[in-house]
Design a protein around this motif. Sequence first.
Motif, short mmCIF file in Angstrom:
data_model
loop_
_atom_site.label_atom_id
_atom_site.label_comp_id
_atom_site.label_asym_id
_atom_site.label_seq_id
_atom_site.Cartn_x
_atom_site.Cartn_y
_atom_site.Cartn_z
N ASP A 197 -30.36 -8.33 0.49
CA ASP A 197 -30.93 -9.20 1.56
C ASP A 197 -30.65 -10.79 1.64
O ASP A 197 -29.89 -11.24 2.75
CB ASP A 197 -32.08 -9.10 1.94
N GLY A 246 -25.15 -9.11 14.99
CA GLY A 246 -25.75 -7.95 15.46
C GLY A 246 -24.86 -7.70 16.81
O GLY A 246 -24.91 -6.63 17.68
N SER A 253 -21.47 -7.09 12.76
CA SER A 253 -22.17 -6.13 12.28
C SER A 253 -22.55 -6.44 10.68
O SER A 253 -21.61 -6.26 9.79
CB SER A 253 -21.97 -4.67 12.50
N SER A 297 -24.98 -5.52 7.14
CA SER A 297 -25.75 -4.52 6.45
C SER A 297 -26.32 -5.20 5.24
O SER A 297 -26.07 -6.43 4.75
CB SER A 297 -24.93 -3.33 5.68
N ARG A 333 -34.11 -6.13 10.64
CA ARG A 333 -33.60 -4.75 11.12
C ARG A 333 -34.38 -4.50 12.46
O ARG A 333 -33.82 -3.93 13.46
CB ARG A 333 -34.04 -3.82 9.97
N LEU A 344 -29.90 -7.31 12.13
CA LEU A 344 -29.09 -6.45 10.98
C LEU A 344 -28.74 -4.98 11.49
O LEU A 344 -29.70 -4.38 12.07
CB LEU A 344 -30.33 -6.47 9.98
N CYS A 345 -27.76 -4.73 11.39
CA CYS A 345 -27.47 -3.24 11.75
C CYS A 345 -27.62 -2.32 10.82
O CYS A 345 -28.03 -1.05 11.44
CB CYS A 345 -26.02 -3.20 12.38
N VAL A 346 -27.77 -2.40 9.60
CA VAL A 346 -27.76 -1.30 8.77
C VAL A 346 -28.74 -2.01 7.50
O VAL A 346 -28.44 -3.00 6.98
CB VAL A 346 -26.66 -0.96 8.23
N LEU A 347 -29.67 -1.18 6.99
CA LEU A 347 -30.61 -1.51 6.10
C LEU A 347 -30.96 -0.52 5.08
O LEU A 347 -31.04 0.68 5.72
CB LEU A 347 -31.93 -2.07 6.70
N ASP A 379 -34.17 2.91 9.94
CA ASP A 379 -33.93 2.41 11.21
C ASP A 379 -35.06 1.34 11.64
O ASP A 379 -35.91 1.09 10.58
CB ASP A 379 -33.98 3.56 12.18
N ALA A 380 -34.97 0.76 12.89
CA ALA A 380 -35.91 -0.08 13.38
C ALA A 380 -37.39 0.56 13.09
O ALA A 380 -38.42 -0.08 12.60
CB ALA A 380 -35.64 -0.64 14.64
N SER A 389 -38.55 0.83 9.46
CA SER A 389 -38.69 -0.67 9.04
C SER A 389 -39.97 -1.33 9.43
O SER A 389 -40.82 -1.90 8.65
CB SER A 389 -37.64 -1.65 9.59
#
Length: 370
Positions: A242, A260, A264, A266, A278, A283-286, A327-328, A331
């Motif tokens: 991160d 975003g 994009s 990650s 996220r 942030l598109c991918v976590l 996902d959101a 998270s």
Amino acid sequence: MIRHLIGIITLVLSCAAALQAHAARERQPAAAGTAPSAVFLNPGYSTEPFWVTYSEFMQAAADDLGMQLQVIYGERDAKRLLGNARKLLESPQPPDYLLFVNEEYVGPELLRLFAGSRIKLFSLHSTLTPEQQQIVGGTRERYRNWIGSLVPNDEEAGYLMAKALIAKRAGQPASMLAFSGVRHTPSASLREQGLQRALAEHPEIKLEQLVHGQWARQRAYEQAQQLLQRYPQVRLVWSANDEMAFGAMRAARELGRVPGKDLSFSALNNSEEVLQARISGQLCVLVGGHFTLGGWAMVMLHDYHAGQDFAARGGKDRVAPLFRLLDAKQSARLGKRIKVPGYGLDFRTFSAVYRPRITDYGFSLKPLLQ
């Protein structure tokens, strides 16, 4: 003749009994009735969010299981970490267990240092590489007091991030930048391998350049300032943690790019900041989950100390599938759970001492997402 045979049989039985007794003693506490003690040689900075959270989860497990835990930070300095290990070896009250990370490949040196010690060693987070083990052997081999290892699925983490990031392009060609960690360290190398596996499956994605950001936000920021101008066509940014993702995001904003939207990104980890990124969509991918690794290791050592060898419940060397895409909503759920005292878990429920029917620990992030 008969007396001679009886004597041989008696000697063999005596030796067998002695070996069994020795094995039993090896699994027992150093002093009956005392709480098992452990020291974790944390390789990170004492102010580093990931490693601090990692240690806090370990402490929560130790508290529930009645174990004594001391965390000694190496401040990302291999010489300092080895110095801390030597001091520990000279301590008048050494711990029962020493947990170490093979960061900067210090594992073999630690095994040599503690070769004659009664302290039992456990490799955590990253273990000795196959090349290193060809030289020094594996757990419970040449170094008998190296009893096991627990590492996350780093290669899969790199793969999951890359696949999810590439999916944002819906099959359309695109250019990518990648920020890896410290060069040649096990975690960084394995995540890079996962990235390369995903890229091999998607020839429409061109990796313009991979750089080593040393896990650091400032370094990645400085690198991204140059790279985003060198490759203005880039649409995807893969980052092995991160901190580096946030450094690259800062550089992108300063160049008028919107994380975003225009780019994009990650990332990997579970800091409050990255979870919020996220949730907000920057942030598109976590991918996250490996901060729990130390806590699960405490469960394994607790059971071993009580005579329940973890080798019988999934093996002495484990690759735990802790990493998962978040996902959101997940998270947000994880962010709330992390703030609950003790993480809202009773670690005894994961222990074979309290649940003898456990045949495989099956550690995962799932309990924290419920």
